[in-house]
Motif scaffolding. Structure first.
Motif, PDB file in Angstrom:
ATOM      1  N   SER A 186      94.118  81.215  39.335  1.00 43.50           N
ATOM      2  CA  SER A 186      94.086  81.669  40.731  1.00 43.50           C
ATOM      3  C   SER A 186      92.686  81.773  41.326  1.00 43.50           C
ATOM      4  O   SER A 186      92.535  81.714  42.531  1.00 43.50           O
ATOM      5  CB  SER A 186      94.777  83.018  40.838  1.00 43.50           C
ATOM      6  OG  SER A 186      94.291  83.880  39.846  1.00 43.50           O
ATOM      7  N   ASP A 187      91.665  81.840  40.487  1.00 43.77           N
ATOM      8  CA  ASP A 187      90.323  82.030  41.030  1.00 43.77           C
ATOM      9  C   ASP A 187      89.547  80.725  41.235  1.00 43.77           C
ATOM     10  O   ASP A 187      88.336  80.698  41.210  1.00 43.77           O
ATOM     11  CB  ASP A 187      89.519  82.980  40.140  1.00 43.77           C
ATOM     12  CG  ASP A 187      89.449  82.496  38.699  1.00 43.77           C
ATOM     13  OD1 ASP A 187      90.168  81.529  38.376  1.00 43.77           O
ATOM     14  OD2 ASP A 187      88.687  83.064  37.915  1.00 43.77           O
ATOM     15  N   GLY A 188      90.252  79.642  41.476  1.00 46.26           N
ATOM     16  CA  GLY A 188      89.557  78.385  41.711  1.00 46.26           C
ATOM     17  C   GLY A 188      89.013  77.731  40.463  1.00 46.26           C
ATOM     18  O   GLY A 188      88.096  76.921  40.524  1.00 46.26           O
TER      19      GLY A 188
ATOM     20  N   THR B 248      79.825  82.230  37.383  1.00 46.11           N
ATOM     21  CA  THR B 248      81.189  82.493  36.923  1.00 46.11           C
ATOM     22  C   THR B 248      81.229  83.670  35.965  1.00 46.11           C
ATOM     23  O   THR B 248      82.068  84.563  36.068  1.00 46.11           O
ATOM     24  CB  THR B 248      81.751  81.238  36.220  1.00 46.11           C
ATOM     25  OG1 THR B 248      81.475  80.102  37.033  1.00 46.11           O
ATOM     26  CG2 THR B 248      83.239  81.356  35.999  1.00 46.11           C
TER      27      THR B 248
ATOM     28  N   LYS C  56      97.190  76.791  43.849  1.00 45.84           N
ATOM     29  CA  LYS C  56      97.421  76.340  42.465  1.00 45.84           C
ATOM     30  C   LYS C  56      97.704  74.855  42.366  1.00 45.84           C
ATOM     31  O   LYS C  56      98.346  74.396  41.420  1.00 45.84           O
ATOM     32  CB  LYS C  56      98.536  77.167  41.813  1.00 45.84           C
ATOM     33  CG  LYS C  56      98.266  78.662  41.868  1.00 45.84           C
ATOM     34  CD  LYS C  56      98.688  79.361  40.612  1.00 45.84           C
ATOM     35  CE  LYS C  56      98.080  80.772  40.553  1.00 45.84           C
ATOM     36  NZ  LYS C  56      98.332  81.451  39.304  1.00 45.84           N
TER      37      LYS C  56
END
Ligand code: G4P
Ligand code: NA
Ligand code: NA
Length: 194
Positions: A16-18, A100, A184
């Motif tokens: 979900s966080d790219g 990240t 997604k």
């Protein structure tokens, strides 16, 4: 590169966080047939660049780096990530900040393996913010060698890495370019412009 796109679509998982999880073929389990195809593709893109060394960073860069070096008939060097800042007189070092992971690592290569006059192809699995590639390029330049280009397996084109590398004057060749990972779903850059 079609085989790589298919692997991303069939075996990649969008978090979900790219972030694209590719543990099934690149980052944990490795598909050796695809890895060889990746090496052949980088090899053909840099065949006329008189590459003398391929440089990557542990751990996930090693498989595509090895197959590229095999294709170009050069050695492969992988930079090590160091937790400690212990100095050694025979090391090239650069600091690499990961946005990240929100941590800074010192990466190192022995001065024995990159020499003045070397023409180095940098290979990495992902391009996100470009910090790892810039750190690797710094190691090359500290050795008075030349960065011939930067080959990336999966580029997240919606993050600033490619622009940073091009602004710094490097040639970037990416085998898959992702324009978005929203909802997604994987979207490749080419699909947008078509
Ligand atoms: P940057 O080098 O482009 O600035 O990247 P960043 O700091 O954001 O990336 C830190 C780590 O996360 C790197 O691996 C990088 O390859 C990886 N990474 C970045 N974006 C993605 C993504 O969408 N999917 C996956 N699977 N990895 C991503 P590393 O910590 O060096 O790990 P490894 O080489 O030991 O696997
Ligand atoms: Na990685
Ligand atoms: Na990496």
């Amino acid at each position: 590169m079609e085989e790589l796109k298919q692997a991303i679509l069939n075996k990649g998982v969008v978090l979900s966080d790219g972030v694209l999880k590719v543990d099934a073929f690149l980052n944990h389990q490795i598909d050796p047939v695809l890895a060889l195809q990746i090496g052949k593709e980088f090899g053909s893109r840099f065949i006329n660049s008189r590459i003398t060394k391929v440089l990557t960073i542990e751990s996930s860069g090693i498989a595509p780096g090895l197959t590229t070096a095999l294709e170009l008939k050069t050695p492969l060097i992988f930079a090590r990530k160091r937790k400690s800042l212990t100095l050694s007189s025979n090391l090239l070092t650069a600091k690499v900040h990961s946005f990240t992971k929100n941590e800074t690592n010192e990466i190192t290569v022995s001065k024995d393996f990159i020499n003045e006059g070397d023409n180095v192809l940098i290979i990495d699995d992902f391009l996100a913010n470009g910090e790892a590639a810039l750190g690797l390029a710094s190691l090359v330049e500290q050795a008075n060698a030349t960065v011939a280009g930067i080959g990336i397996v999966i580029e997240k084109s919606f993050q600033p890495g490619r622009n940073k590398l091009e602004e710094a004057g490097y040639v970037v060749e990416s085998l898959a370019r992702l324009s978005s990972l929203v909802d997604k779903k994987v979207h490749f850059l080419e699909e947008i412009s078509e």
